[in-house]
Design a protein around this motif. Structure first.
Motif: not given
Length: 488
Positions: A173, A177, A186, A190, A193-194, A196, A230
């Motif tokens: 991922v 990404v 940004q 991230l 997102i990690l 998940i 994460c």
């Protein structure tokens, strides 16, 4: 990153030794971990009692590192040809290994930064390289986890499998990404997102195995440590990446943008002391960025290299037309001296870039962007002043010719932008014919022989440059000569 199609015997020997020493580094790590956990007094006894386990771990790591070497032999020989890149890769793995051990021993095994190595490798290597390095490293961690008597990282077999999947999936991922990440802020986003894949894997693998036996507080801890993993991955990435940028002169998207800001040292000097050259470089950078994007090259790298391609003109900026007002110094000196001054800006630029500890690629572009092209204006001037034939090589740039596609793009864009300014008619048709003639001339003179740029790519580049130039130098409506006074 450059492309290397064949390794020399010297490169093969150097890369083999680098990977052998890299493997030994893992063994040294294991020895230190045993020393920390067993102490000096119990070290010898531990080795005697666990010979088989230690041998299995040693062989497994050697096989995995050998797989990594084979991958680079077939997929990216550039890493093997540069000792610095190999050293960088092993240094990343050592750092992550130490962090993983510390987190497992003193915090919790589920708090290890599973995506950290993938983020670093996605930034410093190619996407495919990052995926494979992350996969091999995940298997190395699994190997150590499965022999917990050696590393003391895990006690539960289930947790070791969860760790493998978390490292692999979160790493994938992160790699895929990462291309959409353009700023350091940004990168922080991230982390969410990690969360998940990490939380999903922990819930699917660990919770069912521990159903009915794991207290609610431990389930909550599992989720918290997954989130912490994460967050720490991204935080460590943001902290350690600048160190790699500095130590290995890496050209990350973040550093490239910093180097092209108005606050960058050489850019600031160019803007103040050679405003004409600065303006020219800005336009060229926009053109080259568009061209690079059109043919699949790195647009950020192309843009940054274009900013620095003419920094050599800081040494005597008044000797170059774009920085002159009415007086031209070359009117009072010989064509030979003028040629020496003009062509020296490529060499001066490369020296200035290296002295400023900027990426070596910038220096390569600075010295290559004129190749071995003749300096026509002064060659013609010398012809008028002489009676016989002149050796055109004495009135040409000393090279070398472009060795990368980006250097070739800057060569074309640089000449096209400078020459288009002199065109009385800047219609798309005239500009297209002019740019086409510039490209054909450089093709005939073999300027693109060492950069592997194709005719199809040159056609795309020509169209892109024409669109860019006609946009910059478009015709304007003539304003009427009318004086308007303020109403009373």
């Amino acid at each position: 990153m450059q492309t290397v199609t064949k390794l020399s015997n010297k490169d093969i020997v150097k890369s083999l030794f680098a990977f052998i020493f890299g493997t030994i580094g893992f063994y040294v790590f294991i020895i230190f971990m045993i020393l920390i956990n067993e102490g000096v007094s119990g070290f010898g006894k531990y080795f005697v009692d666990n010979q088989q386990s230690l041998l299995t771990v040693a062989v497994s790591i050697a096989v995995l590192v050998a797989m990594l070497y084979c991958y680079f032999v077939f997929e990216n020989k550039y890493v093997l040809s540069r000792f610095a890149k190999t050293a960088e890769m092993f240094l990343i793995m050592y750092i992550v290994l130490v962090i993983d051990y510390v987190m497992s021993k003193y915090v919790d095994s589920m708090a290890r930064p599973v995506a950290f190595i993938a983020l670093l490798c996605a930034t410093l290597f190619r996407r495919r390289d990052a995926i494979f390095i992350n996969t091999v490293f995940s298997l190395i961690i699994l190997t150590l986890d499965r022999f917990s008597d050696v590393t003391y990282m895990y006690e539960a077999q289930t947790a070791s499998y969860a760790s493998l999947l978390c490292s692999f999936c979160a790493g994938l991922v992160a790699v895929f990404v990462f291309n959409s990440i353009k700023t350091r802020f940004q990168s922080v986003l991230l982390a969410f997102i990690l969360l998940i894949p990490v939380e999903v894997i922990n819930c699917i693998i660990i919770l069912p195995v521990s159903a009915g036996t794991m207290p609610a507080t431990e389930i909550f801890d599992l989720m918290i440590f997954g989130a912490l993993s994460c967050i720490i991955s991204v935080m460590l990435y943001m902290f350690i990446l600048p160190l790699f940028e500095m130590l290995f002169s890496e050209m990350t998207v973040f550093r490239l943008r910093e180097l092209t800001s108005d606050g960058a040292k050489l850019i600031k000097k160019l803007k103040e002391n050679a405003p004409g050259t600065y303006s020219h470089s800005v336009v060229v950078s926009q053109i080259v960025e568009a061209c690079a994007k059109a043919i699949g090259e790195d647009p950020e790298l192309a843009r940054a290299a274009a900013y620095y391609h003419d920094v050599g003109k800081l040494k005597g900026p008044e000797m170059f037309a774009e920085n002159q007002n009415e007086y031209n110094f070359h009117d009072d000196i010989t064509p030979e001296l003028s040629v020496d001054i003009i062509r020296s800006h490529t060499r001066n630029g490369a020296q200035l870039i290296k002295k400023s500890r900027l990426p070596e690629f910038f220096a390569d572009v600075a010295i290559q962007h004129h190749g071995t092209m003749p300096i026509k204006y002064f060659y013609y001037k010398a012809l008028k002043m002489s009676d016989g034939e002149l050796n055109i090589d004495n009135y040409s740039y000393s090279g070398p010719i472009p060795e990368s596609k980006i250097a070739a793009l800057i060569m074309i864009a640089d000449s096209s932008e400078a020459a288009t300014r002199t065109l009385p008619d800047r219609s798309p048709e005239k500009v297209e014919a002019f740019v086409r003639s510039l490209i054909e001339e450089r093709l005939d003179m073999g300027q693109f022989d060492n950069c592997n740029i194709t005719m199809r790519e040159l056609t795309i580049v020509k169209s892109t440059i024409v669109n860019q130039l006609t946009g910059v130098y478009h015709s304007r409506v003539a304003y009427p000569k009318l004086t308007v006074s303020k109403k009373k």
